[in-house]
Design a protein around this motif. Structure first.
Motif, short mmCIF file in Angstrom:
data_model
loop_
_atom_site.label_atom_id
_atom_site.label_comp_id
_atom_site.label_asym_id
_atom_site.label_seq_id
_atom_site.Cartn_x
_atom_site.Cartn_y
_atom_site.Cartn_z
N UNK A 1 -119.80 -68.85 75.09
CA UNK A 1 -118.48 -68.41 74.68
C UNK A 1 -118.06 -69.12 73.40
N UNK A 2 -117.27 -68.44 72.60
CA UNK A 2 -116.80 -68.98 71.32
C UNK A 2 -115.28 -68.96 71.31
N UNK A 3 -114.69 -70.08 70.95
CA UNK A 3 -113.24 -70.13 70.75
C UNK A 3 -112.96 -70.27 69.27
N UNK A 4 -111.99 -69.51 68.80
CA UNK A 4 -111.69 -69.45 67.37
C UNK A 4 -110.25 -69.85 67.11
N UNK A 5 -110.06 -70.65 66.07
CA UNK A 5 -108.72 -71.09 65.71
C UNK A 5 -108.53 -70.93 64.21
N UNK A 6 -107.59 -70.07 63.84
CA UNK A 6 -107.31 -69.84 62.42
C UNK A 6 -106.25 -70.84 61.93
N UNK A 7 -106.30 -71.12 60.65
CA UNK A 7 -105.29 -71.96 60.01
C UNK A 7 -105.21 -71.61 58.54
N UNK A 36 -112.87 -60.74 59.53
CA UNK A 36 -111.44 -61.00 59.37
C UNK A 36 -110.71 -59.65 59.47
N UNK A 37 -109.64 -59.67 60.23
CA UNK A 37 -108.80 -58.51 60.39
C UNK A 37 -107.36 -58.93 60.15
N UNK A 94 -103.27 -62.62 60.24
CA UNK A 94 -104.70 -62.54 59.98
C UNK A 94 -105.47 -63.16 61.13
N UNK A 95 -106.49 -62.43 61.58
CA UNK A 95 -107.32 -62.85 62.70
C UNK A 95 -108.77 -62.97 62.28
N UNK A 96 -109.44 -63.96 62.80
CA UNK A 96 -110.88 -63.98 62.68
C UNK A 96 -111.49 -63.57 64.03
N UNK A 97 -112.70 -63.06 63.96
CA UNK A 97 -113.35 -62.56 65.16
C UNK A 97 -114.85 -62.76 65.05
N UNK A 98 -115.51 -62.89 66.19
CA UNK A 98 -116.95 -63.14 66.23
C UNK A 98 -117.67 -61.99 66.91
N UNK A 99 -118.79 -61.61 66.32
CA UNK A 99 -119.60 -60.49 66.82
C UNK A 99 -121.04 -60.95 66.89
N UNK A 112 -115.02 -62.02 70.39
CA UNK A 112 -114.07 -63.13 70.50
C UNK A 112 -113.09 -63.09 69.33
N UNK A 113 -111.86 -63.47 69.63
CA UNK A 113 -110.78 -63.41 68.64
C UNK A 113 -110.00 -64.72 68.64
#
Length: 123
Positions: A1-7, A36-37, A94-99, A112-113
Protein backbone atom coordinates in the motif's frame (compact mmCIF):
# COMPACT_ATOMS: atom_id res chain seq x y z
CA UNK A 1 0.00 0.00 0.00
CA UNK A 2 1.10 3.56 -0.71
CA UNK A 3 0.18 6.65 1.29
CA UNK A 4 0.52 10.01 -0.40
CA UNK A 5 0.79 13.45 1.13
CA UNK A 6 0.77 16.60 -0.97
CA UNK A 7 2.26 19.92 0.10
CA UNK A 8 3.28 23.24 -1.36
CA UNK A 9 -0.06 24.73 -2.22
CA UNK A 10 -0.95 28.31 -1.46
CA UNK A 11 -2.01 31.67 -2.80
CA UNK A 12 -0.10 33.12 -5.72
CA UNK A 13 -0.65 35.95 -8.16
CA UNK A 14 -1.37 35.38 -11.80
CA UNK A 15 1.89 34.75 -13.64
CA UNK A 16 3.56 33.36 -10.55
CA UNK A 17 4.98 29.93 -9.81
CA UNK A 18 4.54 27.18 -7.27
CA UNK A 19 6.08 23.80 -6.65
CA UNK A 20 3.91 21.05 -5.28
CA UNK A 21 5.39 17.98 -3.66
CA UNK A 22 3.87 14.58 -3.12
CA UNK A 23 5.64 12.43 -0.55
CA UNK A 24 4.94 8.71 -0.62
CA UNK A 25 5.33 6.10 2.04
CA UNK A 26 6.39 2.57 1.33
CA UNK A 27 9.39 0.97 -0.32
CA UNK A 28 7.59 0.27 -3.59
CA UNK A 29 7.15 3.89 -4.68
CA UNK A 30 9.50 3.44 -7.63
CA UNK A 31 7.17 0.82 -9.11
CA UNK A 32 4.32 3.29 -9.51
CA UNK A 33 3.50 5.72 -12.25
CA UNK A 34 2.38 8.96 -10.64
CA UNK A 35 -0.29 11.37 -11.76
CA UNK A 36 -1.43 14.84 -10.81
CA UNK A 37 -5.07 15.80 -10.98
CA UNK A 38 -6.99 18.86 -9.92
CA UNK A 39 -10.53 19.73 -9.00
CA UNK A 40 -11.97 23.23 -9.08
CA UNK A 41 -15.13 24.14 -7.15
CA UNK A 42 -18.19 22.77 -8.86
CA UNK A 43 -16.17 20.83 -11.43
CA UNK A 44 -15.04 17.28 -11.89
CA UNK A 45 -11.55 15.95 -11.32
CA UNK A 46 -9.27 16.95 -14.19
CA UNK A 47 -6.07 15.28 -15.32
CA UNK A 48 -3.02 17.55 -15.12
CA UNK A 49 -0.11 15.29 -15.96
CA UNK A 50 1.65 12.04 -15.20
CA UNK A 51 5.11 10.56 -15.01
CA UNK A 52 6.28 7.01 -15.54
CA UNK A 53 7.78 4.86 -12.80
CA UNK A 54 11.35 5.80 -13.68
CA UNK A 55 10.71 9.37 -14.74
CA UNK A 56 11.55 8.60 -18.33
CA UNK A 57 8.18 9.61 -19.73
CA UNK A 58 5.74 12.37 -18.94
CA UNK A 59 2.43 13.47 -20.36
CA UNK A 60 0.40 16.62 -19.77
CA UNK A 61 -3.04 17.99 -20.34
CA UNK A 62 -3.17 20.56 -23.12
CA UNK A 63 -4.29 23.20 -20.63
CA UNK A 64 -0.98 23.03 -18.75
CA UNK A 65 1.46 21.91 -21.43
CA UNK A 66 4.46 24.19 -21.57
CA UNK A 67 3.70 25.70 -18.16
CA UNK A 68 3.76 22.70 -15.79
CA UNK A 69 6.51 20.11 -15.36
CA UNK A 70 6.44 16.86 -13.41
CA UNK A 71 9.52 15.19 -12.04
CA UNK A 72 10.25 12.54 -9.44
CA UNK A 73 13.01 11.50 -7.09
CA UNK A 74 12.62 7.83 -6.31
CA UNK A 75 15.39 7.99 -3.72
CA UNK A 76 13.25 10.47 -1.78
CA UNK A 77 9.91 8.83 -2.59
CA UNK A 78 8.69 12.16 -3.90
CA UNK A 79 7.08 13.48 -7.05
CA UNK A 80 6.95 17.17 -7.90
CA UNK A 81 4.69 19.41 -9.92
CA UNK A 82 6.35 22.63 -11.02
CA UNK A 83 3.76 25.20 -12.05
CA UNK A 84 4.80 28.33 -13.92
CA UNK A 85 2.84 31.16 -15.54
CA UNK A 86 -0.10 30.38 -13.31
CA UNK A 87 -3.53 31.60 -14.30
CA UNK A 88 -6.68 32.13 -12.24
CA UNK A 89 -8.21 29.14 -14.01
CA UNK A 90 -5.51 26.95 -12.44
CA UNK A 91 -7.18 27.50 -9.07
CA UNK A 92 -8.13 24.09 -7.69
CA UNK A 93 -7.33 21.41 -5.17
CA UNK A 94 -4.41 19.44 -6.56
CA UNK A 95 -4.08 15.72 -5.94
CA UNK A 96 -1.34 13.26 -6.60
CA UNK A 97 -2.14 9.64 -7.31
CA UNK A 98 -0.28 6.37 -7.80
CA UNK A 99 -0.90 3.79 -10.52
CA UNK A 100 0.91 0.46 -10.40
CA UNK A 101 0.26 -0.42 -14.03
CA UNK A 102 0.96 2.53 -16.28
CA UNK A 103 0.98 6.25 -16.78
CA UNK A 104 -2.53 7.30 -17.79
CA UNK A 105 -4.80 10.30 -17.74
CA UNK A 106 -7.78 8.46 -16.30
CA UNK A 107 -8.50 8.96 -12.63
CA UNK A 108 -10.15 5.55 -12.37
CA UNK A 109 -6.84 3.88 -13.25
CA UNK A 110 -5.13 5.19 -10.12
CA UNK A 111 -5.02 3.08 -7.01
CA UNK A 112 -3.96 5.53 -4.30
CA UNK A 113 -4.68 9.20 -3.74
CA UNK A 114 -3.43 11.95 -1.50
CA UNK A 115 -5.67 14.32 0.42
CA UNK A 116 -5.01 17.25 -1.88
CA UNK A 117 -3.48 20.70 -1.53
CA UNK A 118 -5.21 23.97 -2.40
CA UNK A 119 -3.76 26.24 -5.07
CA UNK A 120 -5.34 29.65 -5.49
CA UNK A 121 -4.26 32.02 -8.24
CA UNK A 122 -5.41 35.61 -7.92
CA UNK A 123 -5.87 37.86 -10.92
Amino acid sequence: QVQLVESGGGLVRSGGSLRLSCAASGRTFSRYAMGWFRQAPGKGREFVGAISWNGGSTTYADSVKGRFTISRDNAKNTVYLYMNSLKPEDTAVYYCAANLLQMTGKADDYDYWGQGTQVTVSS
